[in-house]
Scaffold this active site. Structure first.
Site, PDB file in Angstrom:
ATOM      1  N   SER A   7       0.760  -1.276  -0.162  1.00 14.10           N
ATOM      2  CA  SER A   7       0.019  -0.067   0.116  1.00 14.10           C
ATOM      3  C   SER A   7       0.861   1.173  -0.136  1.00 14.10           C
ATOM      4  O   SER A   7       1.694   1.380   1.008  1.00 14.10           O
ATOM      5  CB  SER A   7      -1.076   0.013   1.239  1.00 14.10           C
ATOM      6  N   MET A  67     -12.316   4.539  -0.370  1.00 16.62           N
ATOM      7  CA  MET A  67     -12.691   4.784   0.863  1.00 16.62           C
ATOM      8  C   MET A  67     -13.467   6.388   0.704  1.00 16.62           C
ATOM      9  O   MET A  67     -13.130   7.039   1.339  1.00 16.62           O
ATOM     10  CB  MET A  67     -11.805   4.813   2.055  1.00 16.62           C
TER      11      MET A  67
HETATM   12  C1  DX5 Z   1      -6.297   1.488   5.495  1.00 19.23           C
HETATM   13  C2  DX5 Z   1      -6.092   1.229   4.250  1.00 19.23           C
HETATM   14  C3  DX5 Z   1      -4.884   0.437   4.104  1.00 19.23           C
HETATM   15  C4  DX5 Z   1      -3.658   0.828   4.780  1.00 19.23           C
HETATM   16  C5  DX5 Z   1      -2.911  -0.654   5.149  1.00 19.23           C
HETATM   17  O1  DX5 Z   1      -7.487   2.489   5.444  1.00 19.23           O
HETATM   18  O2  DX5 Z   1      -7.109   0.775   3.490  1.00 19.23           O
HETATM   19  O3  DX5 Z   1      -4.695  -0.021   2.654  1.00 19.23           O
HETATM   20  O4  DX5 Z   1      -2.792   1.217   4.019  1.00 19.23           O
HETATM   21  O5  DX5 Z   1      -1.845   0.187   5.912  1.00 19.23           O
HETATM   22  P1  DX5 Z   1      -1.085  -0.786   7.091  1.00 19.23           P
HETATM   23  O6  DX5 Z   1      -0.480  -2.185   6.373  1.00 19.23           O
HETATM   24  O7  DX5 Z   1      -0.103  -0.070   7.682  1.00 19.23           O
HETATM   25  O8  DX5 Z   1      -2.090  -1.350   8.252  1.00 19.23           O
HETATM   26 ZN    ZN Z   2      -6.653  -0.218   1.046  1.00 18.31          ZN
END
Ligand code: DX5
Ligand code: ZN
Length: 215
Positions: A7, A67
């Site tokens: 991500s 989101m």
């Molecule tokens: C959270 C995002 C994730 C986030 C994950 O709202 O959808 O994709 O980037 O990050 P980590 O791996 O740090 O939890």
């Molecule tokens: Zn995500």
């Protein structure tokens, strides 16, 4: 062996080209791109111009996680900036089936994301139309949060639903993924692991990706 989708939310935004090239070189399969609107989630990340800049350097599948409220407003725009997979939240889409069709009409794979409190059984009637279910294993909005353990049983139940429908829907896990839970997630039925902080905050992100790939 699961697909790995780093991500970019956890990347260094002042060095996006460098971080994209690292992912290109690595054993990662996809780029995971998190778009937040400050309304559906209490945070704002980035939008079309930044995604275009990423697409210019990224050589792998662009997995875009929206989101945002009423994601159907921007389906064509996300296609135009390079999305290959477009995932909308169940909780943000009143006419989910219509949104999935619209995403496919644009030539993208269609995904549905579920918040931690949303039961996977809500997808039974639409599972055949979904290419990917993104199970949130943290509350969406921020990277670096703690993995919610209840996710394992959701993965298992969702896998049963997918198999029961004879569907090829992929299960993606998003939030708090590390080497401490990856193997158990794959064992439960996960096909794609998203990892932000665990990859980008590590000393050697490329090696961290390779480690996840070996799980
Ligand atoms: C959270 C995002 C994730 C986030 C994950 O709202 O959808 O994709 O980037 O990050 P980590 O791996 O740090 O939890
Ligand atoms: Zn995500």
């Amino acid at each position: 062996m699961a697909l790995i989708a780093p991500s970019l939310l956890a990347a260094d935004f002042a060095n996006l080209q460098r971080d994209c090239e690292m992912v290109n070189r690595s054993e990662a399969d996809w780029f995971h791109i998190d778009v937040m609107d400050g309304l559906f989630v209490p945070n704002i990340s980035f939008g079309m111009p930044v995604i275009s800049a990423i697409t210019k350097h990224a050589t792998k599948t662009m997995d875009v996680h929206l989101m945002i409220e009423k994601p159907e407003r921007y389906i064509k725009e996300f296609k135009a900036v390079g999305a290959d997979i477009l995932t909308v939240h169940y909780e943000a889409s009143t006419h989910l089936h219509r949104s999935l069709q619209a995403i496919k009409t644009e030539g993208m794979k269609a995904g549905v994301a579920l918040n931690p409190h949303t039961p996977v059984s809500l997808l039974i009637d639409v599972i055949q139309d979904i290419d990917l279910v993104c199970l949130m294993s943290v509350n969406p909005g921020f990277g670096g949060q703690k993995f919610i353990e209840q996710t394992y049983s959701k993965v298992k139940e969702l896998k049963r639903i997918i198999k029961g429908a004879n569907s090829s829907t992929l299960i993606e896990i998003d939030g708090g993924v590390t080497s401490a839970n990856a193997a158990q997630l794959i064992e439960a039925g996960a096909d794609v692991l998203v990892a932000g902080s665990f990859v980008f905050k590590s000393d050697n992100p490329e090696a961290t990706i390779a480690g996840l790939k070996k799980m």
